[in-house]
Design a protein around this motif. Sequence first.
Motif, PDB file in Angstrom:
ATOM      1  N   GLN A  25       0.784  -1.200   0.091  1.00 41.52           N
ATOM      2  CA  GLN A  25      -0.141  -0.134   0.050  1.00 41.52           C
ATOM      3  C   GLN A  25       0.983   1.388  -0.057  1.00 41.52           C
ATOM      4  N   LEU A  26       1.814   1.240   0.839  1.00 41.64           N
ATOM      5  CA  LEU A  26       3.056   2.455   0.839  1.00 41.64           C
ATOM      6  C   LEU A  26       3.589   2.647  -0.410  1.00 41.64           C
ATOM      7  N   ALA A  27       3.930   1.470  -1.017  1.00 43.56           N
ATOM      8  CA  ALA A  27       4.541   1.541  -2.467  1.00 43.56           C
ATOM      9  C   ALA A  27       3.589   2.224  -3.564  1.00 43.56           C
ATOM     10  N   ALA A  28       2.303   1.712  -3.302  1.00 40.46           N
ATOM     11  CA  ALA A  28       0.961   2.025  -4.334  1.00 40.46           C
ATOM     12  C   ALA A  28       0.629   3.585  -3.888  1.00 40.46           C
ATOM     13  N   THR A  29       1.113   4.117  -2.744  1.00 42.92           N
ATOM     14  CA  THR A  29       0.556   5.476  -2.764  1.00 42.92           C
ATOM     15  C   THR A  29       1.009   6.616  -3.970  1.00 42.92           C
ATOM     16  N   PRO A  30       0.504   7.523  -4.341  1.00 43.14           N
ATOM     17  CA  PRO A  30       0.994   8.415  -5.213  1.00 43.14           C
ATOM     18  C   PRO A  30       1.753   9.192  -4.429  1.00 43.14           C
ATOM     19  N   THR A  31       2.880   9.800  -5.049  1.00 42.57           N
ATOM     20  CA  THR A  31       3.830  10.573  -4.633  1.00 42.57           C
ATOM     21  C   THR A  31       4.441  11.471  -5.556  1.00 42.57           C
ATOM     22  N   SER A  32       4.929  12.372  -5.444  1.00 45.12           N
ATOM     23  CA  SER A  32       5.431  13.590  -6.295  1.00 45.12           C
ATOM     24  C   SER A  32       7.023  13.242  -6.277  1.00 45.12           C
ATOM     25  N   ALA A  33       7.517  12.559  -5.696  1.00 47.19           N
ATOM     26  CA  ALA A  33       9.056  12.427  -5.419  1.00 47.19           C
ATOM     27  C   ALA A  33       9.582  11.281  -6.677  1.00 47.19           C
ATOM     28  N   SER A  34      10.430  12.037  -7.481  1.00 47.05           N
ATOM     29  CA  SER A  34      11.053  11.204  -8.540  1.00 47.05           C
ATOM     30  C   SER A  34      12.493  10.551  -7.865  1.00 47.05           C
ATOM     31  N   ALA A 186      14.917  18.265   3.006  1.00 46.99           N
ATOM     32  CA  ALA A 186      14.523  16.909   2.729  1.00 46.99           C
ATOM     33  C   ALA A 186      13.618  16.229   2.185  1.00 46.99           C
ATOM     34  N   TYR A 187      12.384  16.860   3.304  1.00 46.29           N
ATOM     35  CA  TYR A 187      11.089  16.459   3.213  1.00 46.29           C
ATOM     36  C   TYR A 187      10.601  17.266   2.173  1.00 46.29           C
ATOM     37  N   ALA A 188      11.080  18.474   1.843  1.00 42.46           N
ATOM     38  CA  ALA A 188      10.290  19.305   0.756  1.00 42.46           C
ATOM     39  C   ALA A 188      10.553  18.527  -0.604  1.00 42.46           C
ATOM     40  N   CYS A 189      11.923  17.914  -0.841  1.00 46.39           N
ATOM     41  CA  CYS A 189      11.946  17.009  -2.061  1.00 46.39           C
ATOM     42  C   CYS A 189      11.191  15.923  -2.181  1.00 46.39           C
ATOM     43  N   GLN A 192       5.327  17.520  -2.206  1.00 44.47           N
ATOM     44  CA  GLN A 192       4.800  19.012  -2.797  1.00 44.47           C
ATOM     45  C   GLN A 192       3.739  19.598  -1.811  1.00 44.47           C
ATOM     46  N   ILE A 193       3.925  20.197  -0.641  1.00 44.47           N
ATOM     47  CA  ILE A 193       3.261  21.031   0.060  1.00 44.47           C
ATOM     48  C   ILE A 193       3.865  22.428   0.393  1.00 44.47           C
ATOM     49  N   PRO A 194       2.806  23.397   0.866  1.00 49.26           N
ATOM     50  CA  PRO A 194       3.442  24.832   0.886  1.00 49.26           C
ATOM     51  C   PRO A 194       4.336  24.443   2.266  1.00 49.26           C
ATOM     52  N   LEU A 195       5.445  25.388   2.004  1.00 48.32           N
ATOM     53  CA  LEU A 195       6.619  25.015   2.973  1.00 48.32           C
ATOM     54  C   LEU A 195       6.422  25.571   4.452  1.00 48.32           C
ATOM     55  N   LEU A 196       5.447  26.559   4.382  1.00 49.49           N
ATOM     56  CA  LEU A 196       5.212  27.006   6.074  1.00 49.49           C
ATOM     57  C   LEU A 196       4.213  25.801   6.417  1.00 49.49           C
ATOM     58  N   MET A 228      -2.014  14.475  10.353  1.00 47.09           N
ATOM     59  CA  MET A 228      -3.265  14.883  10.907  1.00 47.09           C
ATOM     60  C   MET A 228      -3.311  16.505  10.859  1.00 47.09           C
ATOM     61  N   LEU A 229      -2.336  17.310  11.227  1.00 47.63           N
ATOM     62  CA  LEU A 229      -2.016  18.544  11.127  1.00 47.63           C
ATOM     63  C   LEU A 229      -2.242  19.163   9.652  1.00 47.63           C
ATOM     64  N   SER A 230      -1.869  18.375   8.623  1.00 42.68           N
ATOM     65  CA  SER A 230      -1.803  18.786   7.358  1.00 42.68           C
ATOM     66  C   SER A 230      -3.286  18.869   7.056  1.00 42.68           C
ATOM     67  N   SER A 231      -3.808  20.362   6.391  1.00 50.29           N
ATOM     68  CA  SER A 231      -5.241  20.251   5.885  1.00 50.29           C
ATOM     69  C   SER A 231      -5.688  19.603   4.936  1.00 50.29           C
ATOM     70  N   SER A 232      -4.930  19.474   3.728  1.00 51.05           N
ATOM     71  CA  SER A 232      -5.396  18.527   2.816  1.00 51.05           C
ATOM     72  C   SER A 232      -4.329  17.869   2.109  1.00 51.05           C
ATOM     73  N   HIS A 233      -3.168  17.813   2.718  1.00 57.26           N
ATOM     74  CA  HIS A 233      -2.051  16.721   2.108  1.00 57.26           C
ATOM     75  C   HIS A 233      -1.634  15.495   3.111  1.00 57.26           C
ATOM     76  N   GLY A 234      -2.557  15.080   3.796  1.00 56.06           N
ATOM     77  CA  GLY A 234      -2.183  14.420   4.927  1.00 56.06           C
ATOM     78  C   GLY A 234      -1.624  12.940   4.437  1.00 56.06           C
ATOM     79  N   ALA A 235      -2.339  12.386   3.309  1.00 60.71           N
ATOM     80  CA  ALA A 235      -1.795  11.170   2.954  1.00 60.71           C
ATOM     81  C   ALA A 235      -0.408  11.352   2.143  1.00 60.71           C
ATOM     82  N   ASP A 236      -0.516  12.423   1.460  1.00 60.79           N
ATOM     83  CA  ASP A 236       1.127  12.540   1.001  1.00 60.79           C
ATOM     84  C   ASP A 236       2.159  12.659   1.890  1.00 60.79           C
TER      85      ASP A 236
END
Length: 270
Positions: A25-34, A186-189, A192-196, A228-236
């Motif tokens: 499931q983790l491997a199948a989760t979409p991610t923007s990381a190349s 490192a996490y920003a790589c 894709q979530i607003p940096l703040l 949980m704190l992330s408003s709309s990017h929790g899964a990513d």
Amino acid sequence: MLLGYVLALAALGFALHTLGLGIRQLAATPTSASVASVALACFLLLAHTLVNREAFVLLARACGTGIADSPMRRLWARSLLGKYVPGGVWQLLGRAWHMQQLGCPARKAWYCSVIEQGASLALCVAIALIGLCLLEDKQLAAALLATAAGVAAFAIPYLLPALADRRRAFVAGMAYAAAMPLYLAAYACLVQIPLLELATCLFAGTSAGMLAIVVPSGLGVREAVASMLSSSHGADLLTAMLLARLLTLGIEILFSTASWLRHNRRRAAA
């Protein structure tokens, strides 16, 4: 050392199970990381680890441990995997014990280990607090501020007399602070979530993981709180944090293995 590896992998597996994720499931989760992004994240986490190591060496000198830099670096590396032992204090205990074996007085060894953890926690709480204020989550910001103030009020008067060289301690503190942007980058790589938002979620989660001392390395706690704190990017964010955990674990195993091999070679040559 083998026990540390087993416990680290077991703790990561437990976190995945607790969060309801399997490897497929983790491997199948979409991610923007190349692949390039993951490689860059790995480099940044490695740099973060190296800066933390040198900060610890500076702090050890500031506390007057009397241990040379090279043995202190090996000691730091050998104790890395202790944080994956259930109980949350074994890395601290391991470092203090190793320092005493190298001739450091017990009190200074304890001071150095406690100040290291306290400095990292204080920086994480401060960054999360600033982010929460900017994002206008004032209730959680107030809770973090109260926690930080309580810890500081208790710890600072007790720990400051332990510093034999406060100038070097200041430099160590700046080094710990300099490691934080590397950690965030490192996490920003990886996501894709607003940096703040990323900084706030990441450092609030990291603070929660450090405070959850009964959980090995805060595994599961850090990831759950941040997502949980992330408003709309929790899964990513959750996927990115678990991937970063795997990268961090690999780096820690590399450091620990290199230290133990060097230690065994030196002992065989003696």
